[in-house]
Design a protein around this motif. Structure first.
Motif, PDB file in Angstrom:
ATOM      1  N   HIS A  25     -28.283   0.570  13.081  1.00 15.88           N
ATOM      2  CA  HIS A  25     -28.504  -0.857  12.832  1.00 15.88           C
ATOM      3  C   HIS A  25     -28.531  -1.679  14.122  1.00 15.88           C
ATOM      4  O   HIS A  25     -28.883  -2.841  14.089  1.00 15.88           O
ATOM      5  N   HIS A  69     -23.070   0.047  13.935  1.00 10.73           N
ATOM      6  CA  HIS A  69     -23.539   1.437  13.873  1.00 10.73           C
ATOM      7  C   HIS A  69     -24.927   1.509  14.506  1.00 10.73           C
ATOM      8  O   HIS A  69     -25.752   0.598  14.344  1.00 10.73           O
ATOM      9  N   HIS A 122     -23.650  -4.992  11.537  1.00  7.96           N
ATOM     10  CA  HIS A 122     -22.591  -4.177  12.145  1.00  7.96           C
ATOM     11  C   HIS A 122     -23.149  -3.375  13.304  1.00  7.96           C
ATOM     12  O   HIS A 122     -24.344  -3.425  13.577  1.00  7.96           O
ATOM     13  N   HIS A 136     -16.710  -0.519   4.677  1.00 11.80           N
ATOM     14  CA  HIS A 136     -17.486   0.393   5.519  1.00 11.80           C
ATOM     15  C   HIS A 136     -16.577   0.928   6.621  1.00 11.80           C
ATOM     16  O   HIS A 136     -15.446   0.480   6.773  1.00 11.80           O
ATOM     17  N   ASP A 177     -24.415  -2.058   4.535  1.00 11.44           N
ATOM     18  CA  ASP A 177     -23.750  -0.762   4.339  1.00 11.44           C
ATOM     19  C   ASP A 177     -22.422  -0.967   3.620  1.00 11.44           C
ATOM     20  O   ASP A 177     -21.573  -1.738   4.079  1.00 11.44           O
TER      21      ASP A 177
HETATM   22 ZN    ZN Z   1     -23.189   1.696   8.910  1.00 11.30          ZN
END
Ligand code: ZN
Length: 253
Positions: free
Chosen positions: A77, A74, A72, A162, A183
């Protein structure tokens, strides 16, 4: 999990969350007879690779990053994508392959990378053109319900609960299997999806993540093959009944 040599192993790069003072952001490398497939791409990627190499004896640097599973977008990451993209293009003349879901494909360039990586300038720093995602990376789409292959490793993905689109996955290679929650909030259906793996790396944290106490409610046989990642700084590693993955450690599966 087992420590004997196996064709499938994982090298932990980071175990911390976004706000950690002590740990790198959660990320690791899947090694397939030594060939690396990276999972997520946080900052500072070159330092993380150097630290893990020093500790484990497995030599890895930006020159080795050709395959990245990106769960993902974020920042904890994905913030390493710029350094990876610039380095790969200008020092290696290579395009790493990013394996991800269509939701990430739609956002990765326009909403994350374009403002920094898009402008093409001349020696006077005048804008002479526009770079595209394809100038830096190749994308391969992963879809739930299907089996995909990366360097001979089978991978199946599953969307997680998430804040933004995100997926966990399980992989198998030469008879051994490994699952990663990615996550997620505590989600029994997601744990069921991972349950048949030989080893499971599961996240734990607070505020929308998986609470440690909820993982303790799982059957002992399942907990026994589980390790934790994505911890907050105050998480008591020594007291944890489920072992926490160790940065720079190589785990044979
Ligand atoms: Zn995340």
């Amino acid at each position: 999990m087992t420590q004997r040599k196996s064709p499938l192993s994982i090298l932990i790069l980071g175990i911390g969350d976004f706000f950690s003072k002590y740990y790198y952001h959660s990320s690791f490398v899947i090694l397939l007879d030594g060939r690396p497939v990276f999972v997520d791409c946080p900052d500072p990627l070159p330092m993380m690779l150097h630290a893990a190499s020093q500790k484990s004896g497995v030599s890895l640097g930006l020159n080795d990053v050709d395959h990245v599973i990106l769960t993902h977008l974020h920042g904890d990451h994905a913030n390493g994508l710029e350094s990876l993209g610039f380095y790969s293009r200008f020092f290696r003349h290579k395009k790493p392959i990013i394996y991800t879901i269509p939701e990430v494909e739609r956002a990765i360039w326009e909403n994350r990378l374009k403002s920094s990586m898009g402008p093409l300038t001349n020696d006077e720093f005048e804008r002479v053109g526009e770079m595209k995602l394809e100038d830096f990376f190749r994308l391969r789409i992963l879809r739930p319900g299907r089996s995909h292959s990366i360097l001979g490793m089978k991978i199946k993905i599953r969307h997680t609960k998430h804040f933004i689109p995100c997926f966990g996955f399980k992989v198998s290679y030469k008879g051994r299997s490994f699952g990663y929650s990615s996550d997620t909030t505590f989600d029994p259906a997601h744990i069921d999806f991972l349950a048949d793996c030989d080893m499971i790396l599961h996240e734990t944290n607070k505020g929308g993540h998986t609470e440690y106490e909820k993982l303790l409610s799982l059957p002992p046989a399942l907990r026994k093959k589980m390790m934790l990642i994505h911890i907050y700084d105050d998480f008591n590693i020594r007291r944890s009944e489920i072992p926490v993955a160790e940065e720079g450690k190589l785990y044979f599966i």
